[in-house]
Enzyme design. Structure first.
Site, mmCIF file in Angstrom:
data_model
loop_
_atom_site.group_PDB
_atom_site.id
_atom_site.type_symbol
_atom_site.label_atom_id
_atom_site.label_comp_id
_atom_site.label_asym_id
_atom_site.label_seq_id
_atom_site.Cartn_x
_atom_site.Cartn_y
_atom_site.Cartn_z
ATOM 1 N N THR A 71 -33.959 -83.415 -21.350
ATOM 2 C CA THR A 71 -34.212 -82.434 -22.665
ATOM 3 C C THR A 71 -33.477 -81.160 -22.151
ATOM 4 O O THR A 71 -32.983 -80.493 -22.934
ATOM 5 C CB THR A 71 -35.920 -82.323 -22.472
ATOM 6 O OG1 THR A 71 -36.311 -83.579 -22.840
ATOM 7 C CG2 THR A 71 -36.132 -81.274 -23.444
ATOM 8 N N HIS A 202 -35.949 -90.338 -13.960
ATOM 9 C CA HIS A 202 -36.764 -91.478 -14.009
ATOM 10 C C HIS A 202 -36.663 -92.461 -14.981
ATOM 11 O O HIS A 202 -37.414 -93.492 -15.237
ATOM 12 C CB HIS A 202 -38.021 -90.552 -14.640
ATOM 13 C CG HIS A 202 -38.054 -90.027 -16.187
ATOM 14 N ND1 HIS A 202 -38.559 -90.778 -16.973
ATOM 15 C CD2 HIS A 202 -37.483 -89.078 -16.735
ATOM 16 C CE1 HIS A 202 -38.300 -90.204 -18.320
ATOM 17 N NE2 HIS A 202 -37.793 -89.068 -18.098
ATOM 18 N N CYS A 331 -41.782 -90.065 -26.811
ATOM 19 C CA CYS A 331 -41.559 -88.625 -27.373
ATOM 20 C C CYS A 331 -41.969 -88.198 -28.808
ATOM 21 O O CYS A 331 -42.124 -87.139 -28.967
ATOM 22 C CB CYS A 331 -40.103 -88.125 -27.021
ATOM 23 S SG CYS A 331 -39.581 -88.272 -25.304
#
Ligand code: PMP
Length: 371
Positions: A71, A202, A331
């Site tokens: 992000t 991740h 998200c």
């Protein structure tokens, strides 16, 4: 419990966790400090991690800028390039199924920074048409950003070709590679027209809160003109301020090392588990299911399935004691998927869709054993 939501996030590997621990316990020093005992050890650990990430991508260690994840990296490249390139133009090209960290950033730039954005359409498989890309290029185009692999359909774009088109037209190229690391060979020497690349640890069995922005240096060893998103100290070659989270960086380095060593083996495992899961679903649900994405341009282990007549949210809620999967991107889970909508799926089809994303380190045999 069956965890099949690895496109949302993965379980950290024990080897990664063990490598991180000493940097949370004894070696807590700031790698930018001058004293030997603590600082030197952490400085070396950061350098080693950077080398391991660079090896995974076949690029220079200084081209790896640690960030908090994709992000931030996506925000950094989109916001950081527009001012330095203002003289050249104000036009950015993205695909209509980029992750929200790209889509919402370019929307912000459209509304606040006088940036013009072209959102390329995609076909039912989530792929852009190269001719649409070529036709959308203008003399004012400063950046093309197309994701390597999509997080909902797993579709893989021809990034080599797309990035070459960008360079033939003297335009910077960025790719969000978050979903493909360890599952596709992301060789940045071979893919020499990629200028910027984002990813998060991740998604490949590393810790959350750490990722990178790859920034290619030019032949004279200079970075392109990019304004940092986080102004601060001289960390990360002056491109990203803030005290380095050494334990996270060490974790990403270890996860990168494992991703490189295990890549071929893991691709095979994922394809194999996926095949078994598809067969199992066919046996259990028969003609009540339709596979949205069983094509060859796809991330191994990501399958999108429509359960005809079911509501995906209810289905997942009812199955939640035995299964973790997803109706789309974690998200933007509350809204119907704009990705599937852009691919031409109806609202009804979107509500019936569930994404299963597998891990190369989980054994699904008990569950998907075919009788
Ligand atoms: N891009 C893609 C394609 C993703 O799948 C994700 C995570 N869902 C992101 C960017 C954002 O990653 P992070 O949340 O780690 O910043």
């Amino acid at each position: 419990m069956l965890y099949m939501d690895n496109a949302a996030t993965t379980k950290i590997l024990p080897e990664v966790y063990n490598e991180m621990l000493p940097y949370l316990k004894e070696y807590f020093g700031n790698p930018n400090s001058m004293y030997y005992f603590q600082a030197e050890k952490t400085k070396e650990a950061v350098a080693e991690a950077r080398n391991n990430v660079a090896k995974l991508f076949n690029c220079l260690p200084e081209e790896i800028i640690f960030t908090s994840g994709s992000t931030e990296s996506n925000n950094m490249v989109l916001k950081g390039l527009i001012r330095p390139l203002k003289k050249k133009g104000n036009h950015i090209i993205v695909s209509s199924i980029e992750h929200s960290s790209i889509i919402n950033t370019v929307k912000y730039l459209e509304n606040n920074e006088d940036i013009e954005v072209t959102y390329l359409p995609v076909n039912k498989e989530g792929l852009i048409d190269i001719n649409d890309l070529i036709e959308s290029i203008k003399s004012s185009t400063i950046l093309i950003s197309i994701m390597w692999g999509n997080n909902e359909l797993g579709s893989i774009n021809d990034i080599k070709k797309i990035s070459e088109i960008a360079h033939e037209n003297d335009i910077y190229f960025h790719t969000d590679a978050t979903q493909v690391i360890g599952k596709v060979n992301v060789d940045l020497d071979y893919n020499s027209c990629i200028d910027f690349l984002s990813c998060s640890a991740h998604k490949f069995y590393g810790p959350k809160g750490i990722g990178i922005l790859f920034i290619r240096k030019d032949i004279n060893g200079f970075y392109p003109d990019i304004i940092p998103l986080l102004h601060g100290g001289e960390q990360e070659f002056g491109l990203r301020g803030g005290t380095l989270p050494v334990h996270q960086i060490v974790g990403m380095g270890k996860a990168s090392q494992i991703a490189l060593t295990d890549m071929e083996k893991n691709i095979k495992i994922l394809k194999d588990s996926e095949k078994k899961l598809v067969e199992r679903l066919k046996i259990v649900f028969g003609d009540k299911i339709i596979f949205n994405n069983l094509n060859n341009y796809r991330i191994p282990g990501v399958i999108s399935v429509r359960f005809i007549g079911f509501n995906n949210q209810l289905f997942l809620k009812n199955a939640s004691s035995i299964l973790s999967a997803s109706s789309g991107s974690a998200c933007s889970n509350a809204k119907p998927s704009y990705v599937l909508k852009s691919c031409g799926f109806s609202d009804k089809e979107i509500r019936e869709t569930i994404r299963f994303s597998l891990s190369a380190y989980d054994d699904y045999n008990d569950f998907i054993e075919i009788e």
